[in-house]
Design a protein around this motif. Structure first.
Motif, PDB file in Angstrom:
ATOM      1  N   ASP A  95      -8.682  19.651  -5.895  1.00  0.00           N
ATOM      2  CA  ASP A  95      -9.575  18.859  -5.039  1.00  0.00           C
ATOM      3  C   ASP A  95     -11.016  19.096  -5.460  1.00  0.00           C
ATOM      4  O   ASP A  95     -11.511  20.222  -5.433  1.00  0.00           O
ATOM      5  CB  ASP A  95      -9.381  19.254  -3.571  1.00  0.00           C
ATOM      6  CG  ASP A  95      -9.998  18.254  -2.609  1.00  0.00           C
ATOM      7  OD1 ASP A  95     -11.129  17.808  -2.867  1.00  0.00           O
ATOM      8  OD2 ASP A  95      -9.353  17.927  -1.595  1.00  0.00           O
ATOM      9  N   THR A  96     -11.701  18.038  -5.820  1.00  0.00           N
ATOM     10  CA  THR A  96     -13.089  18.171  -6.282  1.00  0.00           C
ATOM     11  C   THR A  96     -14.064  18.505  -5.158  1.00  0.00           C
ATOM     12  O   THR A  96     -15.198  18.892  -5.421  1.00  0.00           O
ATOM     13  CB  THR A  96     -13.548  16.865  -6.959  1.00  0.00           C
ATOM     14  OG1 THR A  96     -13.399  15.775  -6.027  1.00  0.00           O
ATOM     15  CG2 THR A  96     -12.722  16.579  -8.206  1.00  0.00           C
ATOM     16  N   HIS A  97     -13.634  18.340  -3.906  1.00  0.00           N
ATOM     17  CA  HIS A  97     -14.502  18.628  -2.765  1.00  0.00           C
ATOM     18  C   HIS A  97     -14.230  20.011  -2.177  1.00  0.00           C
ATOM     19  O   HIS A  97     -14.759  20.357  -1.116  1.00  0.00           O
ATOM     20  CB  HIS A  97     -14.303  17.568  -1.673  1.00  0.00           C
ATOM     21  CG  HIS A  97     -14.614  16.181  -2.124  1.00  0.00           C
ATOM     22  ND1 HIS A  97     -15.899  15.735  -2.349  1.00  0.00           N
ATOM     23  CD2 HIS A  97     -13.802  15.131  -2.411  1.00  0.00           C
ATOM     24  CE1 HIS A  97     -15.872  14.473  -2.742  1.00  0.00           C
ATOM     25  NE2 HIS A  97     -14.614  14.079  -2.785  1.00  0.00           N
ATOM     26  N   ALA A  98     -13.430  20.814  -2.855  1.00  0.00           N
ATOM     27  CA  ALA A  98     -13.005  22.109  -2.322  1.00  0.00           C
ATOM     28  C   ALA A  98     -14.071  23.177  -2.530  1.00  0.00           C
ATOM     29  O   ALA A  98     -14.930  23.070  -3.415  1.00  0.00           O
ATOM     30  CB  ALA A  98     -11.710  22.539  -3.009  1.00  0.00           C
ATOM     31  N   PRO A  99     -14.023  24.229  -1.722  1.00  0.00           N
ATOM     32  CA  PRO A  99     -14.855  25.402  -1.981  1.00  0.00           C
ATOM     33  C   PRO A  99     -14.414  26.069  -3.280  1.00  0.00           C
ATOM     34  O   PRO A  99     -13.373  25.733  -3.859  1.00  0.00           O
ATOM     35  CB  PRO A  99     -14.571  26.311  -0.780  1.00  0.00           C
ATOM     36  CG  PRO A  99     -13.936  25.434   0.252  1.00  0.00           C
ATOM     37  CD  PRO A  99     -13.210  24.368  -0.507  1.00  0.00           C
ATOM     38  N   ALA A 100     -15.185  27.053  -3.738  1.00  0.00           N
ATOM     39  CA  ALA A 100     -14.810  27.816  -4.928  1.00  0.00           C
ATOM     40  C   ALA A 100     -13.531  28.605  -4.649  1.00  0.00           C
ATOM     41  O   ALA A 100     -13.208  28.928  -3.496  1.00  0.00           O
ATOM     42  CB  ALA A 100     -15.933  28.759  -5.322  1.00  0.00           C
ATOM     43  N   ALA A 101     -12.810  28.913  -5.715  1.00  0.00           N
ATOM     44  CA  ALA A 101     -11.557  29.667  -5.569  1.00  0.00           C
ATOM     45  C   ALA A 101     -11.802  31.018  -4.904  1.00  0.00           C
ATOM     46  O   ALA A 101     -12.888  31.607  -5.011  1.00  0.00           O
ATOM     47  CB  ALA A 101     -10.922  29.873  -6.943  1.00  0.00           C
ATOM     48  N   LEU A 102     -10.783  31.513  -4.199  1.00  0.00           N
ATOM     49  CA  LEU A 102     -10.892  32.798  -3.514  1.00  0.00           C
ATOM     50  C   LEU A 102     -10.930  33.949  -4.523  1.00  0.00           C
ATOM     51  O   LEU A 102     -10.190  33.950  -5.518  1.00  0.00           O
ATOM     52  CB  LEU A 102      -9.706  33.017  -2.574  1.00  0.00           C
ATOM     53  CG  LEU A 102      -9.776  32.379  -1.186  1.00  0.00           C
ATOM     54  CD1 LEU A 102      -9.626  30.866  -1.273  1.00  0.00           C
ATOM     55  CD2 LEU A 102      -8.709  32.965  -0.273  1.00  0.00           C
ATOM     56  N   SER A 103     -11.765  34.921  -4.251  1.00  0.00           N
ATOM     57  CA  SER A 103     -11.775  36.142  -5.047  1.00  0.00           C
ATOM     58  C   SER A 103     -10.620  37.033  -4.599  1.00  0.00           C
ATOM     59  O   SER A 103      -9.977  36.784  -3.568  1.00  0.00           O
ATOM     60  CB  SER A 103     -13.093  36.888  -4.857  1.00  0.00           C
ATOM     61  OG  SER A 103     -13.195  37.379  -3.518  1.00  0.00           O
ATOM     62  N   ASP A 104     -10.366  38.090  -5.354  1.00  0.00           N
ATOM     63  CA  ASP A 104      -9.314  39.031  -4.973  1.00  0.00           C
ATOM     64  C   ASP A 104      -9.631  39.687  -3.635  1.00  0.00           C
ATOM     65  O   ASP A 104      -8.730  39.895  -2.810  1.00  0.00           O
ATOM     66  CB  ASP A 104      -9.147  40.104  -6.054  1.00  0.00           C
ATOM     67  CG  ASP A 104      -8.540  39.542  -7.349  1.00  0.00           C
ATOM     68  OD1 ASP A 104      -7.960  38.439  -7.293  1.00  0.00           O
ATOM     69  OD2 ASP A 104      -8.666  40.212  -8.386  1.00  0.00           O
ATOM     70  N   ASP A 105     -10.886  40.017  -3.413  1.00  0.00           N
ATOM     71  CA  ASP A 105     -11.272  40.642  -2.138  1.00  0.00           C
ATOM     72  C   ASP A 105     -11.061  39.674  -0.977  1.00  0.00           C
ATOM     73  O   ASP A 105     -10.603  40.079   0.102  1.00  0.00           O
ATOM     74  CB  ASP A 105     -12.730  41.082  -2.192  1.00  0.00           C
ATOM     75  CG  ASP A 105     -12.947  42.309  -3.067  1.00  0.00           C
ATOM     76  OD1 ASP A 105     -11.947  43.010  -3.357  1.00  0.00           O
ATOM     77  OD2 ASP A 105     -14.103  42.569  -3.453  1.00  0.00           O
TER      78      ASP A 105
END
Length: 428
Positions: A95-105
């Protein structure tokens, strides 16, 4: 909009709330105006994400290691809405409107164990109020906080002057209404999960005809406890928009007289249309003009003081106010409450009843106010609240509701209502 876009929008709205210090409702409205492509379902989902984030702000922050808008919204998605870090990252990638991917933390926040977290983190209460809440609820104060951080139901009060519960239930059958557990004329629609929308019952024919009003069951209960009877002379001193005036009129069967007053003319403005729609004929509105109530001094059977308060009992519905409350505002409300109790006492005749109500769970606004009033006014005595409950609600009072000072305190955990306090005093 898909979930990633809704999450991004919720982060944007929550950032707006925190940086511009404006109410959530205002920020959500502004976002909707600026993003007209979003449908009603999208706006409801985004609102749910924002409100859920604020309801459990401290526990979500503890789980995520951050109280940033992004951390709080992601915590809602994973800890409240059942998403996983894997499902979110997969959706974000597509999805181009998504937030950035989740970090491990951030991903670790989905399963963070809060059993050893601080009591404040577990309760989702403001830290400075902990001593007050522990005084109010003892060892249960953390559990009370958890219940206060849930979503509220939509509650209705059937207007007995025009309809019956059965008639209203039939009219609203498409929303699957249920009888309220305590209030005899109450109907409830429990909140749904995730992006569930709250039914818009005010467009229903029954509402337009005055068959029912939107009113939390807790508000209905304390209005019933006021004990107004047919033929009495009653003053609703802080009537506001008239919710309790309408309930009192129905209890009194339109007989006797209710004087509806408020010090703020703008708060009173909606009452006229509401009285007409509900078929109320025994209410007289007294605007805040000098001497407006002078003719009532020493003459009334009952005075209801629905006092201005911190609104701590309504934190499920207005969670942003939970984090804005200050000691200074609490002190201001206490001063106003003390003055209103003295004012209300003037209008009662001997044997009359003073009904003190707040939508607060803080003892400073509740038992403490009554104790101070009784100390300064020995001509008043507390009425047995368990007995008043049986008379008004035709059932025994649930255990644990009577406070140490002789009032009652309703909460989401105890009664599945908003938080309300009620104390009845008789003028000897």
């Amino acid at each position: 909009m898909r979930l990633p876009g809704r999450l991004a929008a919720a982060i944007e709205v929550l950032t707006d709330v925190e940086t511009r210090h404006r109410p959530v409702s205002e920020a959500l409205k502004a976002w909707g105006i600026n993003n007209r492509f979003a449908g009603a379902g999208d706006r409801a989902a985004i609102g749910n994400l924002v409100y859920d984030a604020l309801r459990r702000r401290t526990s979500h922050a503890a789980a995520m290691g951050s109280d940033s808008p992004r951390a709080l919204v992601l915590a809602v998605a994973m800890r409240d809405w059942g998403e996983t870090s894997e499902s979110l990252n997969a959706a974000f990638a597509a999805d181009t409107h998504a937030p950035a991917a989740l970090s491990d933390d951030e991903a670790a926040g989905a399963t963070a164990d809060l059993s050893t977290a601080s009591p404040i983190a577990q309760s989702d209460f403001p830290e400075w109020l902990a001593p007050s809440l522990e005084r109010a609820f003892g060892a249960d104060w953390i559990a009370e906080g958890r219940a206060m951080a849930g979503r509220p139901s939509l509650d209705l009060r059937v207007n007995a002057l025009k309809a019956t519960p059965e008639k209203v239930m039939k009219s609203l059958a498409r929303f699957s209404p249920q009888p309220a557990a305590i209030a005899p004329f109450g109907i409830t629609m429990p909140s749904g999960p995730r992006d569930a929308r709250t039914p818009n019952v005010t467009t229903d024919e029954g509402y337009q005809k005055g068959w029912f009003e939107v009113q939390d069951q807790g508000s209905q209960i304390v209005a019933a406890l006021a004990g107004a009877r047919e033929g009495e002379q009653v003053l609703d001193l802080c009537a506001g928009a008239g919710g309790k005036t309408l309930a009192l009129a129905a209890t009194m069967g339109n007989k006797g007289q209710i004087f509806a007053h408020d010090s703020d003319r703008s708060r009173l403005a909606p009452i006229y249309d509401r009285l007409k729609r509900n078929g109320v004929r025994n209410a007289q509105v007294r605007s805040p003009n000098p001497g407006a109530l002078d003719d009532l001094v020493g003459k009334l059977d009952r005075v209801v003081v629905d006092a201005p308060c911190t609104g701590t009992g309504t934190w499920r519905r207005r969670p942003d106010t939970k984090w804005k409350l200050t000691p200074e505002l609490l002190a201001q409300r206490q001063s106003e409450q003390a003055a209103l109790l003295v004012e209300a006492a003037r209008y009662l005749k001997p044997g009359g009843t003073l009904v003190y109500i707040t939508c607060s769970i803080l003892p400073e606004e509740n038992d403490d106010q009554i104790a101070a009033f009784l100390k300064a006014n020995p001509g008043f005595e507390t009425i047995d609240m368990a007995k008043a409950w049986r008379q008004a609600l035709i059932t025994d009072i649930p255990p644990g509701l009577v406070t140490s000072g002789g009032g009652i305190c309703l909460t989401p955990r105890r009664t599945n209502t908003d938080g309300f306090y009620c104390h009845l005093l008789r003028k000897v």
